[in-house]
Design a protein around this motif. Structure first.
Motif, mmCIF file in Angstrom:
data_model
loop_
_atom_site.group_PDB
_atom_site.id
_atom_site.type_symbol
_atom_site.label_atom_id
_atom_site.label_comp_id
_atom_site.label_asym_id
_atom_site.label_seq_id
_atom_site.Cartn_x
_atom_site.Cartn_y
_atom_site.Cartn_z
ATOM 1 N N LEU A 129 0.673 -0.976 -0.003
ATOM 2 C CA LEU A 129 0.067 -0.039 0.052
ATOM 3 C C LEU A 129 0.883 1.219 0.004
ATOM 4 C CD1 LEU A 129 -2.836 -1.030 2.549
ATOM 5 C CD2 LEU A 129 -2.880 -1.051 -0.087
ATOM 6 N N TYR A 130 2.128 1.090 -0.078
ATOM 7 C CA TYR A 130 2.891 2.285 -0.066
ATOM 8 C C TYR A 130 2.901 3.058 1.370
ATOM 9 C CZ TYR A 130 3.851 0.940 -4.863
ATOM 10 O OH TYR A 130 4.257 0.185 -5.923
ATOM 11 N N ALA A 161 -0.482 9.140 3.350
ATOM 12 C CA ALA A 161 -1.089 7.881 3.770
ATOM 13 C C ALA A 161 -1.833 7.687 2.270
ATOM 14 C CB ALA A 161 -1.917 8.184 4.921
ATOM 15 N N PRO A 162 -2.082 6.314 2.203
ATOM 16 C CA PRO A 162 -2.809 5.978 1.226
ATOM 17 C C PRO A 162 -4.339 6.825 1.157
ATOM 18 C CG PRO A 162 -1.966 3.882 2.363
ATOM 19 C CD PRO A 162 -1.925 5.129 3.084
ATOM 20 N N PRO A 163 -5.024 6.813 0.000
ATOM 21 C CA PRO A 163 -6.235 7.437 -0.029
ATOM 22 C C PRO A 163 -7.141 6.743 0.968
ATOM 23 C CG PRO A 163 -5.382 7.083 -2.263
ATOM 24 C CD PRO A 163 -4.474 6.245 -1.312
ATOM 25 N N GLY A 164 -8.298 7.551 1.658
ATOM 26 C CA GLY A 164 -9.167 6.837 2.473
ATOM 27 C C GLY A 164 -8.659 6.637 3.831
ATOM 28 N N ILE A 165 -7.342 6.886 4.041
ATOM 29 C CA ILE A 165 -6.723 6.560 5.566
ATOM 30 C C ILE A 165 -6.085 7.935 5.833
ATOM 31 C CG2 ILE A 165 -4.900 5.294 6.979
ATOM 32 C CD1 ILE A 165 -5.417 3.093 4.846
ATOM 33 N N HIS A 182 -8.191 -5.789 4.077
ATOM 34 C CA HIS A 182 -9.230 -5.790 2.867
ATOM 35 C C HIS A 182 -8.615 -5.217 1.593
ATOM 36 C CE1 HIS A 182 -12.927 -5.387 0.755
ATOM 37 N NE2 HIS A 182 -12.909 -4.248 0.530
ATOM 38 N N ARG A 183 -7.791 -4.109 1.671
ATOM 39 C CA ARG A 183 -7.133 -3.729 0.829
ATOM 40 C C ARG A 183 -6.125 -4.568 0.317
ATOM 41 N NH1 ARG A 183 -6.534 2.934 1.169
ATOM 42 N NH2 ARG A 183 -8.960 3.429 1.771
#
Length: 197
Positions: A129-130, A161-165, A182-183
């Motif tokens: 997720l980088y 941070a990743p999108p949505g976090i 889940h991701r």
């Protein structure tokens, strides 16, 4: 929160000191601030870097110690960071770097110091997720080598941070891990056009 920072393995620290003392290593590093540093620089605030593995069927998520990160400081200013890695011959210097994770780590650590419970700071990487998080482990007696994530530990996603976090928002492992799992779950392949679904 009293932060119980672990001492880095002596060979990891020695490898960073040797790299800092090598004009070639510093000159070839992609860290303009480190190359331009005037005066003494020192590796400080060692943090173990763990990598999150795939979630097992029983719901556990293994981690493995992959390296140690040191903040490279000159006076009161952090210029760069240095990573070490574990090799078959022991701890070795990996590279110097700059970037947003340095300031983000320092910010997250300052916020962690204001929390009421003691903890052991670590970094947890989620390569797929980088994503990098500050992992605030509740067991301060742990040596930092192979402790599992505890459901009550806190994870603080670092920016970017990743999108949505949301970056810099502490999450209990029990809350954030299912989102990450889940991701990380591969999506089912889409049916080919013209084939039965």
């Amino acid at each position: 929160m009293p932060l119980h920072v672990l001492p880095a393995p002596a060979p990891a620290l020695r490898s960073v000191l040797a790299a800092l003392g090598s004009p070639t290593a510093v000159r070839e590093a992609r860290t303009p601030a480190l190359r331009a540093a005037q005066g003494a620089v020192s590796p400080e605030l060692p943090l173990p870097v763990h990598v999150l593995g795939r979630t097992a069927p029983d719901g556990t998520s293994p981690t493995r110690l992959a390296g140690w990160r040191f903040m490279i400081r000159s006076g009161e200013r952090t210029l760069a960071a240095a990573d070490t890695m574990l090799t078959p011959d022991g701890w070795a210097f990996s590279h110097f770097f700059e970037g947003p994770y340095i300031a983000s780590t320092e910010r997250a650590l300052r916020h962690a110091e204001a929390m009421p419970m003691p903890c052991q700071p670590r970094l947890l990487s989620v390569p797929e997720l980088y994503m990098l998080t500050l992992w605030l482990h509740g067991d301060c007696t742990d040596d930092g080598t192979d402790a599992p994530l505890a459901a009550t530990d806190l994870l603080v996603p670092l920016a970017p941070a990743p999108p949505g976090i949301a970056a810099h928002r502490p999450h209990r492992v029990a809350e954030l891990l299912p989102v990450l799992a889940h991701r990380l779950t591969p999506a089912a392949p889409a049916p080919l056009l013209g084939s039965p679904a």
